[in-house]
Design an enzyme around this catalytic site. Structure first.
Site, PDB file in Angstrom:
ATOM      1  N   ASP A 165      66.966  -7.349  65.374  1.00  0.00           N
ATOM      2  CA  ASP A 165      67.957  -7.840  66.341  1.00  0.00           C
ATOM      3  C   ASP A 165      69.054  -8.652  65.643  1.00  0.00           C
ATOM      4  OD1 ASP A 165      69.143  -8.198  68.774  1.00  0.00           O
ATOM      5  OD2 ASP A 165      67.721  -9.698  69.513  1.00  0.00           O
ATOM      6  N   ASP A 175      73.377  -3.352  72.044  1.00  0.00           N
ATOM      7  CA  ASP A 175      72.358  -3.996  71.203  1.00  0.00           C
ATOM      8  C   ASP A 175      71.057  -4.168  71.990  1.00  0.00           C
ATOM      9  OD1 ASP A 175      70.943  -5.417  69.344  1.00  0.00           O
ATOM     10  OD2 ASP A 175      72.133  -7.268  69.506  1.00  0.00           O
ATOM     11  N   LYS A 194      64.802  -6.631  72.480  1.00  0.00           N
ATOM     12  CA  LYS A 194      65.162  -7.797  73.298  1.00  0.00           C
ATOM     13  C   LYS A 194      64.385  -7.751  74.612  1.00  0.00           C
ATOM     14  CE  LYS A 194      70.004  -8.439  71.892  1.00  0.00           C
ATOM     15  NZ  LYS A 194      69.888  -9.817  71.409  1.00  0.00           N
ATOM     16  N   ARG A 201      75.115  -9.103  61.463  1.00  0.00           N
ATOM     17  CA  ARG A 201      75.412  -9.563  60.098  1.00  0.00           C
ATOM     18  C   ARG A 201      75.268  -8.426  59.094  1.00  0.00           C
ATOM     19  NH1 ARG A 201      70.830 -14.082  60.613  1.00  0.00           N
ATOM     20  NH2 ARG A 201      71.474 -13.780  62.764  1.00  0.00           N
ATOM     21  N   ASP A 208      78.542  -6.431  72.922  1.00  0.00           N
ATOM     22  CA  ASP A 208      78.288  -6.776  71.527  1.00  0.00           C
ATOM     23  C   ASP A 208      79.317  -6.154  70.567  1.00  0.00           C
ATOM     24  OD1 ASP A 208      76.745  -8.406  69.986  1.00  0.00           O
ATOM     25  OD2 ASP A 208      75.196  -6.904  69.573  1.00  0.00           O
TER      26      ASP A 208
END
Ligand code: BES
Ligand code: ZN
Ligand code: ZN
Length: 518
Positions: free
Chosen positions: A367, A290, A297, A371, A308
């Protein structure tokens, strides 16, 4: 490691090191009494008498003391392992104690060790509640097996110090309860192996463990334990209209993997399938790396984002144990795996994507990708007939801020399901803390542009708004969400476990599924 259980006298067993557990029996009333050993063997007690009476050893959790050439017993060394206060002794301390014994042996180069089965009846009831034999023997094996790995496979100077054999020695007198002890032992072996399998996956770097590679490893595990497994990629995502999952994947040259593992219980002879039988859907976030995507990030600590996919690993591990423990319920494991990368083709803030359920999602932050993949995974699980859903995900930094690294964030839309999950934690020994996801928070994920947006309107309650997003896709199906962001990686090594991937959630998920079986 080869683990075995023997019924004989531990003091007569020839071995480089024999571990025996000790507890602190101080109550605070009178002069502090010396720690007590959890053994009924007079020989072992005599061998440890002198050092115990010195008061040097307090029996706190993880404390050890190694005696050479202990008099009267056959082992070359006797290791005292502290389990902490007798009053608060649970199987968790036994798990840690077994792990501590293993991790004391490893750096010393002992390849074969024995542990004396903890005899809680060696102490009077005022000190200790009776712990079930099956749970104790299970915890012993789990603790020992989980303590064995060190995550150094990519180091050229690595020396393999893993144990060859671990012998748990219970006294002949314990044979009365041997069936339970043996059953617990077998269970512990299966569950710890599954958890270690998950940890190995999490340890892999992102360049090795791509979504495709994760699919391959899941498929070969499934073939080994007799589970059905399908691994799909881009085409299937389009066919199923998984627009949320695809959005995350589209910025990477690595294709996504949708892994579906199915466990079908064997029907009793002459039995017919129950019509209203529950079907469990285990959905895992499998982001193999990620970067944050276009909402990139910061560089500091980004290397950690290889973990992740710990939610996915937990589900793959859980399916492995379920295949071997054979509960009488159907279970489907679904892993949504992708790499979240910034690229010319990547999804962007402001994009609107349509999830498999038909809901439209405004992307605010790329990011918040976990979900998105889970939204399609949860909906897909329902279309496959799942009546109970559980997901595991390293979902939010906000959960780490809220609960730290000792408790997993637990969310549910159904109190009964939540209570059922809580009831298995004594067995699994993992810690979870419930956070709310009531409709009071619904407002925060409403979008002007689409049905919902993928982050909260402001930065408060970030773990909860993530859960609210998932709840939109679980809808009325009883659902549990485990935010394992804080617990999936152990930063500091402990006396009972190496630093690195924890394998969190495997034990509790397996136990939760089993708790519904007849
Ligand atoms: N994978 C991260 C969450 C994470 C953080 C896992 C720390 C493990 C340790 C997740 O995809 C993420 O980046 N979440 C964002 C959400 C935010 C943009 C709403 C976060 O938590 O900052
Ligand atoms: Zn992210
Ligand atoms: Zn993530």
């Amino acid at each position: 490691m080869d683990t075995r259980l023997l019924f004989q006298d531990a003091d007569a067993f020839v071995i480089p090191m024999l571990a025996v557990f000790a507890v602190d029996v101080a109550t605070g009333k009178d002069a502090t009494p010396l720690p007590a050993l959890l053994t009924t063997s007079d020989t072992i007690s005599r061998a440890a008498e002198r050092v115990l009476s010195s008061g040097e050893f307090k029996a706190s959790v993880g404390e050890t003391l190694l005696l050479h050439a202990p008099s009267g017993i056959k082992a070359e060394r006797l290791l005292l392992v502290g389990l902490g206060k007798a009053k608060s002794l649970s199987v968790d301390e036994i798990r840690k104690g077994a792990g501590t014994a293993v991790r004391t042996a490893k750096p010393r180069g002992f390849r074969d060790i024995a542990i004396a089965f903890p005899e809680d009846h060696a102490l009077s009831d005022e000190h200790l509640e009776d712990l079930p034999c099956a749970l104790m023997s299970r915890a012993l094996v789990e603790g020992a097996e989980l303590a064995d790995p060190d995550y150094d496979i990519y180091r050229s100077d690595r020396v393999d110090r893993s144990l060859r054999t671990l012998t748990v020695i219970a006294r002949e007198a314990e044979k009365a309860t041997s069936a339970e002890t043996i059953a617990g032992f077998e269970e512990g072996r299966i569950i710890a192996a599954a958890q270690n399998f998950a940890r190995d996956l999490v340890n892999e770097p992102g360049n090795v463990l791509t979504p495709t590679e994760l699919g391959k490893r899941a498929a070969s595990m499934c073939a080994e334990v007799g589970l059905a497994c399908e691994v799909h990629s881009t085409e299937k995502l389009h066919e199923l209209k998984m627009g949320a999952f695809w959005a995350v994947s589209q910025g990477s040259p690595e294709p996504p993997a949708l892994i579906v593992m199915t466990y079908e219980p064997k029907l009793e002879k002459g039995g017919s399938p129950q019509v209203d039988a529950p079907v469990f859907g285990l959905v895992g976030k499998g982001i193999t790396f990620d970067t944050g995507g276009i909402s990139l990030k910061p560089g500091d600590g980004m290397e950690k984002m290889k973990y992740d996919m710990a939610g996915a690993a937990a589900m793959i591990g859980a399916m492995r144990a379920i295949a071997q423990l054979k509960p009488s319920v159907k279970v489907i494991g679904i892993v949504c795996s992708a790499e979240n990368m910034p690229d010319g083709k990547a999804f962007k803030p402001g994009d609107v994507v349509t999830a498999m359920s038909g809901k439209t999602i405004e992307i605010i932050n790329t990011d918040a990708e976990g979900r998105l993949v889970l939204a399609d995974g949860l909906h897909y699980a329902k279309t496959l007939g799942c009546t109970h859903l559980i997901d595991a995900a390293t979902l939010t930094g906000a959960c780490v801020v809220a609960l730290g690294k000792d408790n997993v964030g637990l969310f549910s839309n159904d109190d009964d399901t939540f209570i059922q999950f809580l009831s298995v934690l004594r067995k699994s020994g993992e810690k979870y803390w419930r956070l709310p996801c009531t409709d009071d928070y619904r407002e925060q994920i409403k979008s002007q542009i689409a049905d919902i947006m993928n982050t909260g309107a402001h930065r408060w309650a970030g773990a909860i708004t993530a859960a609210m997003f998932l709840k939109e896709f679980a809808q009325d199906t009883p659902w549990l969400h485990l935010d394992i962001a804080g617990c999936a990686w152990i930063d500091e090594q402990r006396s009972w476990i190496a630093k690195g991937p924890s394998g969190i959630a495997v034990r509790s998920i397996v136990e939760w599924v089993r708790s519904y079986a007849t």
